[in-house]
Write a protein that holds these residues in place. Structure first.
Motif, PDB file in Angstrom:
ATOM      1  N   LEU A 155      -7.824   9.154  -1.803  1.00 18.12           N
ATOM      2  CA  LEU A 155      -6.821   7.644  -2.088  1.00 18.12           C
ATOM      3  C   LEU A 155      -6.550   7.604  -0.311  1.00 18.12           C
ATOM      4  CD1 LEU A 155      -6.868   5.138  -3.146  1.00 18.12           C
ATOM      5  CD2 LEU A 155      -4.269   5.667  -3.693  1.00 18.12           C
ATOM      6  N   ILE A 156      -6.405   6.644   0.398  1.00 16.73           N
ATOM      7  CA  ILE A 156      -6.710   6.357   1.940  1.00 16.73           C
ATOM      8  C   ILE A 156      -6.337   5.247   2.165  1.00 16.73           C
ATOM      9  CG2 ILE A 156      -9.045   6.821   1.814  1.00 16.73           C
ATOM     10  CD1 ILE A 156      -8.571   7.834   5.297  1.00 16.73           C
ATOM     11  N   SER A 157      -5.036   4.856   2.426  1.00 17.96           N
ATOM     12  CA  SER A 157      -4.432   3.439   3.467  1.00 17.96           C
ATOM     13  C   SER A 157      -4.827   3.325   4.714  1.00 17.96           C
ATOM     14  CB  SER A 157      -3.602   3.274   2.380  1.00 17.96           C
ATOM     15  OG  SER A 157      -2.829   4.015   4.336  1.00 17.96           O
ATOM     16  N   LYS A 189       0.716  -0.973   0.227  1.00 14.54           N
ATOM     17  CA  LYS A 189      -0.484   0.137   0.298  1.00 14.54           C
ATOM     18  C   LYS A 189       0.810   1.310   0.108  1.00 14.54           C
ATOM     19  CE  LYS A 189      -2.208  -1.513   4.056  1.00 14.54           C
ATOM     20  NZ  LYS A 189      -1.498  -2.873   4.150  1.00 14.54           N
ATOM     21  N   SER A 190       1.790   1.324   1.392  1.00 13.30           N
ATOM     22  CA  SER A 190       2.846   1.954   1.174  1.00 13.30           C
ATOM     23  C   SER A 190       3.754   2.611  -0.223  1.00 13.30           C
ATOM     24  CB  SER A 190       3.519   2.557   2.268  1.00 13.30           C
ATOM     25  OG  SER A 190       2.528   2.379   3.550  1.00 13.30           O
ATOM     26  N   SER A 191       4.112   2.105  -0.867  1.00 12.72           N
ATOM     27  CA  SER A 191       4.919   1.522  -2.207  1.00 12.72           C
ATOM     28  C   SER A 191       4.433   2.373  -3.064  1.00 12.72           C
ATOM     29  CB  SER A 191       5.437   0.513  -2.255  1.00 12.72           C
ATOM     30  OG  SER A 191       5.703  -0.351  -1.427  1.00 12.72           O
ATOM     31  N   LEU A 192       2.984   2.169  -3.454  1.00 14.63           N
ATOM     32  CA  LEU A 192       1.936   2.592  -4.495  1.00 14.63           C
ATOM     33  C   LEU A 192       1.387   3.713  -3.868  1.00 14.63           C
ATOM     34  CD1 LEU A 192       0.201   2.299  -6.971  1.00 14.63           C
ATOM     35  CD2 LEU A 192      -1.694   1.202  -5.086  1.00 14.63           C
ATOM     36  N   ASP A 199      -1.692   7.815   3.499  1.00 16.62           N
ATOM     37  CA  ASP A 199      -1.357   6.774   4.451  1.00 16.62           C
ATOM     38  C   ASP A 199      -1.169   6.755   5.873  1.00 16.62           C
ATOM     39  OD1 ASP A 199       0.310   4.039   4.272  1.00 16.62           O
ATOM     40  OD2 ASP A 199       2.080   4.934   3.385  1.00 16.62           O
ATOM     41  N   GLU A 200      -2.307   6.091   5.745  1.00 13.86           N
ATOM     42  CA  GLU A 200      -2.348   5.538   7.559  1.00 13.86           C
ATOM     43  C   GLU A 200      -2.740   6.637   8.062  1.00 13.86           C
ATOM     44  OE1 GLU A 200      -3.294   2.696   9.394  1.00 13.86           O
ATOM     45  OE2 GLU A 200      -2.377   0.902   7.472  1.00 13.86           O
ATOM     46  N   PRO A 201      -3.330   8.512   7.982  1.00 12.11           N
ATOM     47  CA  PRO A 201      -3.477   8.605   8.274  1.00 12.11           C
ATOM     48  C   PRO A 201      -4.033   8.597   9.824  1.00 12.11           C
ATOM     49  CG  PRO A 201      -4.879   8.709   6.701  1.00 12.11           C
ATOM     50  CD  PRO A 201      -4.552   7.521   6.709  1.00 12.11           C
ATOM     51  N   VAL A 202      -4.796   8.107  10.702  1.00  9.62           N
ATOM     52  CA  VAL A 202      -5.131   7.700  11.594  1.00  9.62           C
ATOM     53  C   VAL A 202      -5.043   6.891  12.778  1.00  9.62           C
ATOM     54  CG1 VAL A 202      -7.506   9.374  10.311  1.00  9.62           C
ATOM     55  CG2 VAL A 202      -7.125   7.008  10.342  1.00  9.62           C
ATOM     56  N   ARG A 221       1.013  19.982  -8.713  1.00 11.28           N
ATOM     57  CA  ARG A 221       0.949  19.536  -7.100  1.00 11.28           C
ATOM     58  C   ARG A 221       0.251  20.607  -5.777  1.00 11.28           C
ATOM     59  NH1 ARG A 221       6.031  17.568  -5.957  1.00 11.28           N
ATOM     60  NH2 ARG A 221       7.401  17.005  -8.104  1.00 11.28           N
ATOM     61  N   GLU A 222       0.112  21.906  -6.431  1.00  8.11           N
ATOM     62  CA  GLU A 222      -0.789  22.919  -5.735  1.00  8.11           C
ATOM     63  C   GLU A 222      -1.835  21.857  -5.410  1.00  8.11           C
ATOM     64  OE1 GLU A 222      -1.311  26.204  -7.882  1.00  8.11           O
ATOM     65  OE2 GLU A 222       0.963  26.677  -8.002  1.00  8.11           O
ATOM     66  N   ARG A 223      -2.970  21.102  -6.404  1.00  8.26           N
ATOM     67  CA  ARG A 223      -3.881  20.178  -5.921  1.00  8.26           C
ATOM     68  C   ARG A 223      -4.186  19.595  -5.786  1.00  8.26           C
ATOM     69  NH1 ARG A 223      -6.583  19.512 -11.975  1.00  8.26           N
ATOM     70  NH2 ARG A 223      -7.582  19.087 -10.998  1.00  8.26           N
ATOM     71  N   LEU A 224      -2.308  18.814  -4.948  1.00  6.44           N
ATOM     72  CA  LEU A 224      -2.852  17.722  -4.465  1.00  6.44           C
ATOM     73  C   LEU A 224      -2.424  17.633  -2.829  1.00  6.44           C
ATOM     74  CD1 LEU A 224      -1.918  14.569  -4.754  1.00  6.44           C
ATOM     75  CD2 LEU A 224       0.228  14.955  -5.232  1.00  6.44           C
ATOM     76  N   GLY A 225      -2.588  16.985  -2.240  1.00  8.26           N
ATOM     77  CA  GLY A 225      -2.414  16.964  -0.574  1.00  8.26           C
ATOM     78  C   GLY A 225      -2.088  15.191  -0.319  1.00  8.26           C
ATOM     79  N   VAL A 226      -1.122  15.024   0.493  1.00  4.71           N
ATOM     80  CA  VAL A 226      -0.145  14.037   1.260  1.00  4.71           C
ATOM     81  C   VAL A 226       0.206  14.413   2.096  1.00  4.71           C
ATOM     82  CG1 VAL A 226       2.257  12.015   0.031  1.00  4.71           C
ATOM     83  CG2 VAL A 226       1.000  13.728  -1.400  1.00  4.71           C
ATOM     84  N   VAL A 227       0.207  12.719   3.116  1.00  6.42           N
ATOM     85  CA  VAL A 227       0.055  12.479   4.069  1.00  6.42           C
ATOM     86  C   VAL A 227       0.791  11.458   4.294  1.00  6.42           C
ATOM     87  CG1 VAL A 227      -0.480  11.660   6.756  1.00  6.42           C
ATOM     88  CG2 VAL A 227      -1.615  14.202   4.981  1.00  6.42           C
ATOM     89  N   ALA A 228       2.126  11.444   4.499  1.00  7.26           N
ATOM     90  CA  ALA A 228       3.363  10.154   4.772  1.00  7.26           C
ATOM     91  C   ALA A 228       3.035   9.303   6.342  1.00  7.26           C
ATOM     92  CB  ALA A 228       4.182  10.914   4.518  1.00  7.26           C
TER      93      ALA A 228
END
Lengths: 145, 315
Positions: free
Chosen positions: B222-224, B65-68, B177-180, B98-105
């Motif tokens: 997209l939330i893992s 999941k994280s790799s994807l 990616d596992e935000p919670v 990029r401005e339209r993208l939010g990422v939580v690693a």
């Protein structure tokens, strides 16, 4: 109008369908009368922390069935009764699928008609006398209170 | 054989689709494979996520999941295949995308020496669509102590801050990616609500929110997560991963309504390779069938919750 849906997100019934079925029941039992307004998509989504699109989907289906109408500035309200004539929304019509399923299981298990009917009677009694007041759809608090 | 004319007929020009903006999937993945030191991490992933979908990415630890998510965000370079976010190749994301993208690693990337408020302000300078009002409203909603130094925040609060930072610029696409995982159940609910809180137009008070006033495209997420009961509330789609492969992808309502858990004996003569048999579980003598392809099982067995389906798919 202060109403809330009973939503079980982990149920095997999709959430949109839970909402659709509850509106069916609430209308059939007379708890939602023609002209009554439903909570907004946003309010339902926030209350249950669910996806607003799911609520929209349920309301749109109910609108397509003729049970709800979209009023500008008000939102969704219950349609006039004859507008939904085609929908099977009488209490007995709604009860039929559950009883048909129970009948099928009774046949599969070879339970006799008299025993099955007696058992249903017992089940009804254990639910308490609900026929007099039309609040059975809520089924909220446990009975011991 | 390899004369230019033959080549041309072998690779006719129209094979590269030129999608119109309306039909561009928010996330597109073609035959993506990732190998690291001879180990195959991701294998031949194909995926199309429509705009507005909320996709739960689930699978056991190590399923990929994280790799994807890292490949999608352009943080890992696939061995073969490709992916695009909002129509733009993951490895060459433009500033506009990029401005339209939010990422939580999975592990938050935070400026630990700063205070929460300081970091919100600092990051805000990098994003034209940033709304400080929105960031603060979210921080309050999630009970985040804004005056505290980031290094002194609990793991849960650091996770909250990453979420706030990922949402503050009102992204059209969120990769989480596992935000919670470290948040308590109450805060997880608040987080789910925040995912859908579209920035109110009154957000324009700070003069920034108005920039995208005409942009009403629904947000894609997209939330893992392993917290399946949280996902069940909010997902439109579920993507199941196992051993680096995408095992199953569909709308969640369609899975609930069409997949049935039946006894293995009842599908005698039907092998696991038959279309419509999603998976078989020899130990429990059960199988999951798709009644769209095998309608004779429409009333057989029982429907599956996300939890139950997860267990069957990973049996």
């Amino acid at each position: 109008m202060h109403m809330n849906f009973d939503i079980a997100p982990t149920s095997a019934t999709p959430i949109y369908r839970q909402i659709v079925e509850q509106v069916h029941r609430l209308i059939a039992s007379g708890q939602l009368l023609p002209g009554a307004d439903l909570p907004s998509v946003r309010a339902v989504a926030l209350a249950h922390a669910i996806n607003p699109m799911t609520v929209s989907k349920a309301y749109s289906l109910l609108e397509a069935e003729g049970l709800l109408v979209r009023l500008r500035g008000v939102g969704m309200v219950v349609a006039e009764a004859d507008g939904a004539a085609s929908a099977p929304n009488t209490p007995l019509a709604l009860l039929t699928p559950s009883l048909a399923a129970a009948a099928r299981v009774a046949r599969q298990l070879g339970v006799g008609d008299a025993d099955a009917l007696a058992l249903f009677q017992t089940c009804l009694q254990s639910e308490g006398a609900a026929a007099s007041e039309p609040s059975k759809g809520q089924a909220r608090g446990p009975k011991e209170a | 054989m390899n004369t230019p004319s033959t080549l041309h007929s072998m690779f006719p020009l129209p094979t590269m689709p030129t999608p119109t903006p309306m039909s561009t999937p928010a996330i597109a993945v073609q035959n993506l494979t990732l190998r690291l030191d001879h180990a195959t991490i991701l294998q031949d992933i194909c995926l199309q996520v429509p705009a507005g979908a909320v996709v739960g990415l689930v699978g056991r630890n190590g399923a990929g999941k994280s790799s994807l998510l890292r490949c999608l965000a352009g943080l890992a370079d696939p061995s073969s295949g490709s992916s695009q976010l909002l129509g733009c190749p993951s490895l060459y994301l433009t500033d506009a995308v990029r401005e339209r993208l939010g990422v939580v690693a999975q592990t938050p990337d935070l400026f630990e020496w700063m205070e929460v408020m300081e970091m919100i302000k600092t990051l805000g300078r990098a994003y034209p669509r940033w709304s400080e009002t929105r960031a603060l409203a979210l921080a309050v909603q999630l009970n985040l102590p804004v005056g505290r130094r980031i290094s002194e925040l609990s793991g849960g609060d650091q996770q909250k801050l990453s979420v706030v930072l990922a949402l503050a610029h009102n992204p059209d696409l969120l990769l989480l990616d596992e935000p919670v995982s470290s948040l308590d159940p109450m805060t997880r609910r608040d987080f789910m609500r925040a995912l859908f809180t579209s920035p109110l137009r009154s957000d324009g008070m700070d003069g920034i929110g108005g920039v995208d006033a005409c942009n009403s495209a629904p947000r894609t997420v997209l939330i893992s997560s392993h917290l399946l009961s949280d996902l069940e509330r909010v997902v439109t789609h579920v993507a199941f991963m196992r051993d680096g492969r995408l095992q199953l992808f569909d709308t969640w309502d369609a899975m609930l309504e069409n997949l049935r858990l039946v006894p293995l004996a009842s599908i005698a003569g039907i092998t696991g390779r038959t279309p419509g048999v999603v998976c078989t579980n020899a130990a429990a003598a059960s199988a999951v069938v798709d009644t769209r392809l095998l309608p004779q099982y429409a009333d057989a067995g029982r429907a599956l919750s996300l939890d139950a389906l997860f267990l069957e798919l990973n049996a």
